[in-house]
Enzyme design. Structure first.
Site, short mmCIF file in Angstrom:
data_model
loop_
_atom_site.label_atom_id
_atom_site.label_comp_id
_atom_site.label_asym_id
_atom_site.label_seq_id
_atom_site.Cartn_x
_atom_site.Cartn_y
_atom_site.Cartn_z
N LYS A 1 45.60 43.49 28.72
CA LYS A 1 45.64 43.96 30.11
C LYS A 1 45.83 45.48 30.18
CE LYS A 1 46.20 40.00 32.87
NZ LYS A 1 46.95 38.90 32.25
N LYS B 1 36.57 31.66 27.10
CA LYS B 1 37.24 30.64 27.91
C LYS B 1 36.91 30.75 29.40
CE LYS B 1 41.46 32.67 29.50
NZ LYS B 1 42.76 32.35 30.05
N LYS C 1 39.72 32.99 35.63
CA LYS C 1 39.47 33.57 36.96
C LYS C 1 38.80 34.94 36.85
CE LYS C 1 43.42 31.59 38.09
NZ LYS C 1 44.85 31.66 38.25
P1 ADP Z 1 43.44 32.37 34.39
O1 ADP Z 1 43.26 32.55 32.91
O2 ADP Z 1 42.25 31.80 35.04
O3 ADP Z 1 43.97 33.60 35.07
P2 ADP Z 1 46.14 31.44 34.38
O4 ADP Z 1 46.41 32.51 33.39
O5 ADP Z 1 46.78 31.56 35.71
O6 ADP Z 1 44.58 31.27 34.55
O7 ADP Z 1 46.54 30.05 33.69
C1 ADP Z 1 47.37 29.03 34.22
C2 ADP Z 1 47.48 27.90 33.22
O8 ADP Z 1 46.19 27.36 32.94
C3 ADP Z 1 48.06 28.30 31.87
O9 ADP Z 1 48.83 27.22 31.35
C4 ADP Z 1 46.84 28.51 31.02
O10 ADP Z 1 47.11 28.30 29.65
C5 ADP Z 1 45.92 27.44 31.56
N1 ADP Z 1 44.51 27.84 31.37
C6 ADP Z 1 43.84 28.81 32.03
N2 ADP Z 1 42.56 28.89 31.62
C7 ADP Z 1 42.42 27.95 30.65
C8 ADP Z 1 41.33 27.53 29.83
N3 ADP Z 1 40.12 28.08 29.93
N4 ADP Z 1 41.56 26.54 28.93
C9 ADP Z 1 42.78 25.95 28.83
N5 ADP Z 1 43.84 26.29 29.58
C10 ADP Z 1 43.68 27.27 30.49
#
Ligand code: ADP
Ligand code: TRP
Length: 352
Positions: free
Chosen positions: A112, A216, A219
């Site tokens: 980040k 992966k 968002k």
């Molecule tokens: P993003 O990566 O979309 O910003 P977050 O960081 O808010 O999502 O993630 C919230 C939860 O969802 C965490 O436990 C994270 O490990 C899980 N998570 C997010 N994206 C994935 C993914 N592509 N595969 C598995 N788990 C995910």
């Protein structure tokens, strides 16, 4: 006594299939067997400076999505992070035991910070450090981003959680949480904090891939299928997913984009369906159009009922407020008990 499970998701937008399979579906399956707490991390969302109005709306949205996915407020405590001010106080106290260096070496921080500073992907730790603390640098990375893992550790430790269901990308943060717990316990010679671990139903943490053929689903990657997507939008996204030009000869290993689709199928389709398409790739008879249609169908079976419930619950302000109030009360009571212990242990107690 039941073990404690706690997890949270940042209030940064609608929930997608990555959140669902990496986190939310585990919450739902765990709520009966554990003393469960699930929350919406609005303070963590501040590290990336969201628009205040959007953040406010997202908190409510995610609560509706939690409920729609099947978290039951009678069985689990559902709350908003900022409704528990004890977290912010323990965050200050815990930071006294956290090293700047270990925070700067965290992968999520480097990633980040690199983005915020606009520096190259292959920049070394030294380059990043120079950009941040160099005397010539006028760029700024906020201290909240650096201390993100402290806040996450505090969310977990203040509830004395044993299990923390999260996706693979969060495992380093959990490792730090364990380290902080151990350090605090041994520094003061107490056995206050348990060392939490991740929780998976299979034998490894899930990583849900995106539809763009690369890494992966996330968002910020713009490659998501959201639980709230309507049928048409969802089908369109799946039909447009990146594939390859088709296997050139029999027996080749799956290319990355096709492997991603198969991974999504493994999460949503019946095992024989997955096997059928694996075999079809191996003998070069695969038709990606058919495969995508099937995949869209199987995803919709999971997401459509959730979508309908989200739309219902989102409009029920009274219900959402009731759940949030009830959750805040329970979460605060427990957090206050831990905070009182920590204050006592650290010597922050009244002399009068
Ligand atoms: P993003 O990566 O979309 O910003 P977050 O960081 O808010 O999502 O993630 C919230 C939860 O969802 C965490 O436990 C994270 O490990 C899980 N998570 C997010 N994206 C994935 C993914 N592509 N595969 C598995 N788990 C995910
Ligand atoms: N860092 C997590 C994420 O990005 C969200 C989070 C904050 C969390 N505090 C937590 C997850 C405590 C589990 C436990 O997804």
């Amino acid at each position: 006594m039941k073990e404690v499970v706690l997890s949270g998701i940042r209030a940064t937008g609608n929930l997608h299939l990555g959140n669902y399979f990496g986190a939310l579906s585990k919450f739902v399956r765990m709520q009966d067997d554990y003393d469960s707490l699930f929350f919406i991390a609005d303070l963590h969302a501040l590290t990336t400076h969201p628009d205040p109005k959007t953040l406010h709306g997202n908190v409510k949205n995610i609560m509706a999505e939690y409920l729609a996915a099947g978290i039951d407020p009678e069985r689990a405590t559902i709350f908003v992070q900022s409704d528990v001010p004890e977290v912010s106080e323990l965050y200050l106290l815990m930071n006294m035991h956290v090293g700047i260096g270990e925070l700067m070496r965290t992968a999520s921080f480097k990633d980040k910070a690199r983005k915020q500073l606009g520096i190259r992907n292959d920049a070394t730790e030294g380059d990043i450090e120079q950009e941040i603390i160099g005397t010539n640098s006028n760029k700024r990375v906020n201290a909240g981003l650096l201390t993100y893992p402290t806040l996450m550790a505090v969310d977990i430790l203040i509830q004395k959680a044993n299990k923390v269901p999260v996706g693979k990308d969060q495992e380093q943060h959990l490792e730090l949480t364990r380290r902080f717990a151990r350090r605090f316990n041994s520094f003061y010679g107490v056995e206050l904090f348990p060392e939490p671990e991740n929780f998976n139903f299979g034998d490894h943490a899930v990583k849900v891939p995106g539809l763009d053929g690369s890494g992966k689903m996330g968002k910020s990657e713009g490659n998501c299928i959201y639980l709230i997507d309507d049928e048409k939008t969802l089908r369109k996204k799946v039909m447009r997913a990146v594939t390859d030009e088709g296997p050139k000869e029999p027996g080749l290993p799956l290319s990355q984009p096709v492997e991603n689709l198969i991974t999504l199928m493994e999460l949503t389709s019946a095992p024989e369906v997955v096997q059928h398409y694996r075999d079809a790739y191996a003998d070069c008879s695969i038709r990606y159009g058919d495969m995508k249609k099937q995949l869209a169908e199987d995803i919709l079976k999971i997401t459509l009922p959730i979508r309908e419930r989200i739309l219902d619950i989102r409009n029920d302000d009274e219900y959402l407020a009731r759940v949030a109030r009830m959750g805040a009360e329970k979460a605060r009571e427990r957090a206050a008990a831990t905070l009182a212990q920590v204050r006592e242990i650290m010597g922050i107690t009244k002399f009068y």
